[in-house]
Design an enzyme around this catalytic site. Structure first.
Site, PDB file in Angstrom:
ATOM      1  N   TYR A  44      -6.424   2.346  -9.967  1.00 50.66           N
ATOM      2  CA  TYR A  44      -6.081   1.529  -8.801  1.00 50.66           C
ATOM      3  C   TYR A  44      -7.110   0.417  -8.565  1.00 50.66           C
ATOM      4  O   TYR A  44      -6.741  -0.740  -8.338  1.00 50.66           O
ATOM      5  CB  TYR A  44      -5.972   2.414  -7.558  1.00 50.66           C
ATOM      6  CG  TYR A  44      -5.616   1.657  -6.307  1.00 50.66           C
ATOM      7  CD1 TYR A  44      -4.308   1.265  -6.056  1.00 50.66           C
ATOM      8  CD2 TYR A  44      -6.593   1.326  -5.364  1.00 50.66           C
ATOM      9  CE1 TYR A  44      -3.970   0.570  -4.908  1.00 50.66           C
ATOM     10  CE2 TYR A  44      -6.269   0.629  -4.207  1.00 50.66           C
ATOM     11  CZ  TYR A  44      -4.957   0.253  -3.986  1.00 50.66           C
ATOM     12  OH  TYR A  44      -4.628  -0.449  -2.860  1.00 50.66           O
ATOM     13  N   LYS A  50      -6.500  -3.790  -8.641  1.00 54.02           N
ATOM     14  CA  LYS A  50      -6.762  -4.733  -7.563  1.00 54.02           C
ATOM     15  C   LYS A  50      -7.754  -5.820  -7.982  1.00 54.02           C
ATOM     16  O   LYS A  50      -7.702  -6.943  -7.482  1.00 54.02           O
ATOM     17  CB  LYS A  50      -7.254  -3.992  -6.317  1.00 54.02           C
ATOM     18  CG  LYS A  50      -6.166  -3.140  -5.674  1.00 54.02           C
ATOM     19  CD  LYS A  50      -4.920  -3.978  -5.342  1.00 54.02           C
ATOM     20  CE  LYS A  50      -3.813  -3.179  -4.711  1.00 54.02           C
ATOM     21  NZ  LYS A  50      -2.620  -4.002  -4.395  1.00 54.02           N
ATOM     22  N   THR A  96      -0.665   4.515   6.664  1.00 52.79           N
ATOM     23  CA  THR A  96       0.652   4.547   6.028  1.00 52.79           C
ATOM     24  C   THR A  96       0.743   5.807   5.182  1.00 52.79           C
ATOM     25  O   THR A  96      -0.221   6.557   5.054  1.00 52.79           O
ATOM     26  CB  THR A  96       0.864   3.321   5.125  1.00 52.79           C
ATOM     27  OG1 THR A  96      -0.080   3.374   4.031  1.00 52.79           O
ATOM     28  CG2 THR A  96       0.662   2.017   5.891  1.00 52.79           C
TER      29      THR A  96
END
Length: 238
Positions: free
Chosen positions: A138, A142, A171
């Site tokens: 991840y 980014k 979230t």
């Protein structure tokens, strides 16, 4: 009124940004991964335009781009969709390659906004050993999306290209245990997408403020190598 396309806008930050933009009177084109998520958008928003396409499937990404182009020119694209807790291959496809493909294939808008992360400094530039099968973690995804944004900002002087770090927002991606609210994580995208004062490019923002990013992303040679890798992996030529 602006016409704005938002990827990954069936829930979370993407949906909240869409709601804020519609509240301001703008036209939003939604995106959902599948029909189930599209139905959720219709339930939340009523009669809106939703385009369905799995960003991990290159043919669906190409079809999605054609469908967006058929709707006419856009003012802004917000590349919001992203994966976190999944395989490195899927992260590479959805977080890096799909935004690359959509950027190249969709008629150029006035503004491009990519979603970054404060985890990007932990990412590693290792493009020579990168492949679809290996993928990326991840943090690296980014870092790479930041590098792509800086590349497009250099090449397209007529487009305002920027990256937003929305913070750690409550979230499903963060299991709702994060400190930042949806409003905190959405305000910058709404501002960059529409405001007449938001006419800058090649910048990195956090909560409505321009902020520093890892200098690793400024490596122009690495940016060019990443573009070539994207071209090779997807068959979509810049």
């Amino acid at each position: 009124m602006k016409k704005i396309f938002i990827t990954g806008s069936s829930d979370g930050i993407g949906l909240y940004v869409a709601k804020m933009l519609i509240k301001q009177g703008h036209e939003v084109i939604f995106h959902a991964k599948d029909i189930t998520r599209a139905k959720h958008i219709y339930k939340e928003m009523g009669k809106v335009k939703v385009i369905v396409g799995d960003l991990s499937d290159f043919e669906e990404v190409k079809s999605l781009a054609k469908e967006v182009n058929n709707l006419g020119n856009l003012d802004t694209i917000i590349h919001n969709a992203g994966l976190f807790h999944t395989s490195n291959e899927s992260i590479f496809k959805v977080n890096v390659l799909a935004p690359y493909m959509l950027t190249v294939l969709i008629n150029r808008p006035q503004r491009l906004i990519y979603i970054g992360s404060n985890m990007h400094p932990q990412g590693k530039i290792n493009i020579s050993n990168l492949s679809l099968e290996i993928g990326v973690d991840y943090s690296t995804s980014k870092l790479y999306i930041l590098m792509l944004s800086l590349f497009f900002a250099r090449k397209w002087k007529d487009v305002y290209v920027n990256v937003v770090d929305p913070g750690w927002v409550r979230t499903k991606m963060s299991n709702y245990n994060a400190p930042d609210s949806l409003e905190d994580g959405s305000a910058t995208q709404v501002w960059l997408a529409t405001n007449s004062d938001a006419k800058m490019s090649g910048k990195y923002f956090y909560h409505l403020q321009e902020t520093l990013y890892s200098s690793k992303a400024n490596d122009i040679k690495a940016q060019e190598e990443l573009i070539k890798l994207c071209e090779k992996s997807t068959g979509v030529i810049f």
